[in-house]
Structures are given as C-alpha cells and as structure tokens.
Design an enzyme around this catalytic site. Structure first.
Site, mmCIF file in Angstrom:
data_model
loop_
_atom_site.group_PDB
_atom_site.id
_atom_site.type_symbol
_atom_site.label_atom_id
_atom_site.label_comp_id
_atom_site.label_asym_id
_atom_site.label_seq_id
_atom_site.Cartn_x
_atom_site.Cartn_y
_atom_site.Cartn_z
ATOM 1 C CB CYS A 48 -1.131 -0.047 1.090
ATOM 2 S SG CYS A 48 -1.549 -1.600 1.733
ATOM 3 C CD GLU A 183 -4.068 -0.663 -6.354
ATOM 4 O OE1 GLU A 183 -2.872 -1.114 -5.864
ATOM 5 O OE2 GLU A 183 -4.960 -0.282 -5.487
HETATM 6 P P1 NDP Z 1 -6.848 -10.028 -7.119
HETATM 7 O O1 NDP Z 1 -7.352 -11.108 -6.395
HETATM 8 O O2 NDP Z 1 -7.318 -8.683 -6.996
HETATM 9 O O3 NDP Z 1 -6.596 -10.244 -8.617
HETATM 10 C C1 NDP Z 1 -6.031 -11.446 -9.149
HETATM 11 C C2 NDP Z 1 -6.011 -11.608 -10.717
HETATM 12 O O4 NDP Z 1 -5.373 -12.775 -11.084
HETATM 13 C C3 NDP Z 1 -7.581 -11.844 -11.145
HETATM 14 O O5 NDP Z 1 -7.705 -10.837 -12.318
HETATM 15 C C4 NDP Z 1 -7.619 -13.470 -11.564
HETATM 16 O O6 NDP Z 1 -8.694 -13.621 -12.584
HETATM 17 C C5 NDP Z 1 -6.094 -13.569 -11.811
HETATM 18 N N1 NDP Z 1 -5.700 -14.981 -11.413
HETATM 19 C C6 NDP Z 1 -6.008 -15.391 -10.301
HETATM 20 N N2 NDP Z 1 -5.305 -16.785 -10.485
HETATM 21 C C7 NDP Z 1 -4.775 -16.943 -11.607
HETATM 22 C C8 NDP Z 1 -4.196 -17.752 -12.015
HETATM 23 N N3 NDP Z 1 -3.833 -19.195 -11.344
HETATM 24 N N4 NDP Z 1 -3.536 -17.754 -13.469
HETATM 25 C C9 NDP Z 1 -4.143 -16.750 -14.124
HETATM 26 N N5 NDP Z 1 -4.786 -15.556 -13.514
HETATM 27 C C10 NDP Z 1 -5.067 -15.683 -12.162
HETATM 28 O O7 NDP Z 1 -5.249 -10.148 -6.604
HETATM 29 P P2 NDP Z 1 -4.089 -9.256 -6.612
HETATM 30 O O8 NDP Z 1 -2.824 -10.032 -6.830
HETATM 31 O O9 NDP Z 1 -4.229 -8.225 -7.567
HETATM 32 O O10 NDP Z 1 -4.043 -8.440 -5.178
HETATM 33 C C11 NDP Z 1 -3.993 -9.376 -3.960
HETATM 34 C C12 NDP Z 1 -5.057 -9.036 -2.926
HETATM 35 O O11 NDP Z 1 -4.057 -7.869 -2.315
HETATM 36 C C13 NDP Z 1 -6.247 -8.248 -3.130
HETATM 37 O O12 NDP Z 1 -7.345 -9.296 -3.387
HETATM 38 C C14 NDP Z 1 -6.425 -7.203 -2.360
HETATM 39 O O13 NDP Z 1 -7.208 -7.821 -1.380
HETATM 40 C C15 NDP Z 1 -5.146 -6.953 -1.850
HETATM 41 N N6 NDP Z 1 -4.954 -5.450 -2.456
HETATM 42 C C16 NDP Z 1 -5.547 -4.408 -2.088
HETATM 43 C C17 NDP Z 1 -4.944 -3.280 -2.532
HETATM 44 C C18 NDP Z 1 -6.041 -1.942 -2.339
HETATM 45 O O14 NDP Z 1 -6.731 -2.124 -1.385
HETATM 46 N N7 NDP Z 1 -6.191 -0.967 -2.988
HETATM 47 C C19 NDP Z 1 -4.249 -3.172 -3.536
HETATM 48 C C20 NDP Z 1 -3.645 -4.455 -3.832
HETATM 49 C C21 NDP Z 1 -3.670 -5.579 -3.239
HETATM 50 P P3 NDP Z 1 -10.211 -13.718 -12.125
HETATM 51 O O15 NDP Z 1 -10.605 -12.809 -11.140
HETATM 52 O O16 NDP Z 1 -10.600 -13.008 -13.716
HETATM 53 O O17 NDP Z 1 -10.519 -14.830 -12.167
#
Ligand code: NDP
Length: 449
Positions: A48, A183
């Site tokens: 963050c 982001e």
């Molecule tokens: P997210 O869960 O937000 O997004 C993950 C993305 O990766 C989705 O688009 C998903 O696809 C895709 N995905 C998941 N698994 C796979 C896989 N095995 N192969 C290919 N694609 C995949 O995770 P982030 O990594 O962006 O962030 C992690 C967490 O950190 C967030 O959930 C959030 O809680 C927290 N965070 C919060 C922030 C904030 O408050 N501003 C900023 C950054 C992180 P699909 O969904 O389409 O299935």
C-alpha cells in the site's frame, strides 16, 4: 511465575502482528514478535505505502499535461527520473519501517529479527535453532504473490520487485486484472510504458460493480492500454536481446521487456510447522480461524492475510486489535466485516462500499439504483474526455442505501466518508436531505436522481 518464556509470541511484524504485539504488551502481556524480513510487512514495505506514493508520482504525467489548460507553460521535454522517484519512495518506506520498530519496542514488546516456525502448540523455533515457549502464539505472517505454473515463469517479476526496477520498461505485460494489475498498469502507463494486461477470464476487478469496472476498462483502452482476455499462459521465452515473448491461449504471442505477475496472493503457511500443532488450513492454504481468530489448536491464533478473510490492511489491524483486547484487555470484541470500503488506485481510481447492484438484485426483493455519469469540471477545462460515474444502490422497500460505487478523481477519499453513512444504515432520503457542497464532485452523492 509463568511456565513459558512469553505470554504471547507473534510471528510476523506486519500490520496485524504489529498491532497485536504492541496492544498486548500495553495490556501487560510479556510479548515477543519475530520478523524474518523488515518490520512493517507487505503494506509498509512492498504494498500500500510505496504503491500509493508511485501512484502520486505517476499522476504528475497527466497533471503536467492538464496544467497547460490552466495557464502553465510546461515544456514538452519535461524530464522524469525514475531512480529519483524510486529512491525517495524507498526512503519513506525506511522512515515508516523505523517508526514501526520504535512503536513496537516502546510498547515493551521484544522484536526478534529472525524467522520463527511453530514446533508445538506452545513452542516456536527460531532460525538459529533457539526454542522459545509461549502460552499463546499468534500467526500474522501475511501472504505472497502467487505465480501461475507455466514454462518460463521465472522470467517474470511480481509487485515485490516492481518497486526496485532499474528503469521503467518500454513495454510491460501484466498478468491478472485485479487490484495490483490495474494499479501498476496505471503507474507504468503514466510513466511512459506501453502496457498490456492479460487475464484468464473476460473480466477485470471481479467483485466490483460491473458498470464501474466497465468504465475503467473503457478509459484504460482510450488511454492506450491493451487487454488480452480469456488468455491462459502457455509459456514465456527469453530472447538473446533480453526481450520476453509471452505465449497465451486464444491470442498471438506478445513480445515485451518485462512481465509482471499480479495473479493473486497466497497465505504464507508453507513450511511454518503448523502441522506440528494441529493447525488446520483451508483449500487455499489459509489458517482456519473462528470469530475470535482462534485456529484449530487452542493456543494458536491467526490474523491478517494468512487467514484470507479480507486481504486489506485495516482489516488485519482490526483483527490484531481485537485479538489483543480480547486476550489481555478483558474485552470481547468481534471484527465486523460488513460494509468494508475498498478502492483500487488505478488511473482514475475506483472505490466501493456495500452491495454491488448485482449482489443487491440477488439478495433483496426490490432494488432502486441511482446514478450520475458526469465529466468532472477539472477534466472539462483540461480537455480530458474522462467521465466519472457514481452509483447508489438502495433497498427498494426501505429506501436504505446498501451500496455506493464510484469511479473518478479522488473517489477513494470520498467513499471513506460515504461509507460511514452506508454503515449507519442511512436512507436515500437522508442523503437527499443533506445540502450539497458546491462545487465538488462529492456533491453528486446528495443529488443523485
Ligand atoms: P486479485 O485477487 O485482486 O486479482 C487476481 C487476478 O489474477 C484476477 O484477475 C484473477 O482472475 C487472476 N488470477 C488469479 N489466479 C490466477 C491464475 N492461477 N492464473 C492466471 N490468472 C489468475 O489479486 P492481486 O494479486 O491483484 O491482489 C491481491 C490482494 O491484495 C487483493 O485481493 C487485495 O485484497 C489486496 N490488495 C489491495 C489493494 C487495495 O486495497 N487498493 C491493492 C493491492 C492489493 P479472475 O478474477 O478473472 O479469475
């Protein structure tokens, strides 16, 4: 005299562990907290805080262009130094890291700068082999980026490394379309990179209101970001020139300078010795806990991302606080997970609290939706064709506001206040009874038709 070395041994000094350790110590417990890397955890060190500072830095690209419309002469060759931004951000990270360390120490808790693993219900083993006993153990070790298995995945980076790059890549492919992907897509695009987002499904930001995320997709495409949907990784080849060619299903291969994985985060439970104490994990490898943060082992508790409830810093902090107050402060607090506001610091940012329209339609008998689709006045003068969208979702029977969802400048700042009203259960009529503060963007919330 206690039979244990400590009343409480916390593993992990991130947001949740730090709060739990210092509040428990303040309540009079004898506390140690082990941290294998740097005090502060993901949020402070590689999440963050540095991300938000990069978002600020990147935003100047648009601000400087817009400034011309407001009478400022900004030269075309306005130079940007990535190393200066990066190093200044890291200095701020160092400052907060020191502040966290001081806060823990001044509470009376002891910091042990080593990895600790569980070696029994009341015992941990440090990296140097020392064993320590504690009446209670709190696991607050967070999560790490998860990388999909595919040949050549080792050529990619994650957000952990993105803060330390030597330079901004000319072309970057970001895998995933969640928080981190959107982001960093905004940051790298503003800093001059050509950005391609690739996701396994057709969606970005699953969980957010559909119209709001569609608006981000529309604006991002208008700005020149590219998207590849329904794309699964097939492999990454590294050429002799160092360029990376990404092969994916349903699309032609793409050649870029950098690949970044933002495909979710996994709890850091691997190799932690939890099995020695009978601590059960769920299917995602997260520690199963009850309402009081207690695991399946009576003396072991867990808070924060390692429990995979809601992966947000303020949630980990609340869980840490509740744990400490309940265990040593004579309270019995439960964390309330209802109406948690959240935001994505994309360009422009989006934010939401409560039910999306789709959730409300599924859960409530009747739903009323009010919206305002407008061009913020600053964008009009700047000649920027970016529209904001605010949505209010109400229970059709009671008029109660059950969700607010927004995209546009500064919406994370606006949603924090609006979340108080949604949490308090206010009605649309009560929003309407509040006089608008003109001219602001937030006034739209009390003028929604
Ligand atoms: P997210 O869960 O937000 O997004 C993950 C993305 O990766 C989705 O688009 C998903 O696809 C895709 N995905 C998941 N698994 C796979 C896989 N095995 N192969 C290919 N694609 C995949 O995770 P982030 O990594 O962006 O962030 C992690 C967490 O950190 C967030 O959930 C959030 O809680 C927290 N965070 C919060 C922030 C904030 O408050 N501003 C900023 C950054 C992180 P699909 O969904 O389409 O299935």
């Amino acid at each position: 005299m206690s039979d244990f070395d400590y009343d409480l041994f916390v593993i992990g000094a991130g947001s949740g562990g730090t709060r739990a350790a210092r509040v428990s110590a303040a309540h009079g417990a004898k506390v140690a907290v082990a941290e294998e890397y740097r005090v502060g955890g993901t949020c402070v060190i590689r999440g963050c805080v540095p991300k938000k500072l990069l978002v600020y830095g990147a935003h100047f690209a648009e601000d400087l262009r817009d400034a011309r419309h407001f009478g400022w002469d900004v030269p075309d060759d306005c130079a940007f130094s990535w190393p200066r931004l990066r190093d200044n951000v890291m200095k701020e990270v160092d400052r907060i890291n020191t502040a966290y360390t001081t806060t823990i120490e001044s509470s009376g808790a002891e910091i042990i700068h080593q990895r600790a693993t569980v070696s029994g219900p009341n015992e941990v083993t440090l990296a140097d082999g020392t064993r320590k006993t504690a009446r209670t153990i709190l696991i607050a070790v967070g999560a790490h980026p998860s990388i999909p298995e595919c040949p050549g995945h080792e050529h990619g980076i994650t957000s952990n490394e993105a803060f330390h790059l030597d330079s901004v890549p000319k072309r970057i492919l970001i895998a995933g379309a969640g928080y981190i992907a959107n982001e960093f897509a905004g940051i790298f695009h503003q800093l001059g990179a050509h950005v391609i987002l690739m996701n396994r499904t057709k969606e970005i930001l699953r969980g957010y209101d559909l119209q709001i995320r569609d608006r981000l997709l529309q604006i991002s495409m208008m700005k020149g970001l590219e998207f590849r949907f329904d794309a699964a990784f097939q492999g990454i080849d590294k050429g002799e020139d160092g360029c990376l060619t990404v092969h994916m299903s349903n699309h032609e291969p793409v050649t870029v300078d950098l690949v970044m994985f933002a495909t979710g985060r996994k709890p850091n439970t691997y190799g932690l010795g939890l099995e020695t104490a009978g601590v059960e994990l769920d299917d995602h490898g997260a520690i199963k806990v009850d309402d009081d943060n207690r695991s399946t082992c009576a003396s072991i508790y867990a808070v924060g991302d390692v429990t995979n409830r809601i992966q947000l810093t303020p949630i980990a902090i609340r869980e840490g606080q509740a744990f400490a107050d309940n265990m040593y402060g004579g309270k019995s607090t439960k964390v309330d997970y209802d109406c948690v506001p959240s935001a994505v610091f994309s360009h422009p940012p989006l934010a939401g609290v409560g039910m999306t329209e789709a959730e409300a339609r599924q859960k409530l008998g009747s739903v009323k939706v009010y919206s305002s689709d407008f061009r913020p006045m600053k964008n009009v003068l700047a000649g920027r064709d970016e529209r904001a969208l605010y949505k209010m979702v109400c229970d059709g029977e009671t008029d109660r506001v059950v969700g607010i969802h927004m995209i546009g400048p500064d919406v994370p700042e606006i949603i924090q206040s609006a979340a108080v009203a949604v949490k308090a259960g206010l009605t649309k009529a009560q929003f309407d009874a509040t006089v608008a503060l003109h001219p602001t963007m937030a006034e739209e919330l009390v003028l929604l038709k």
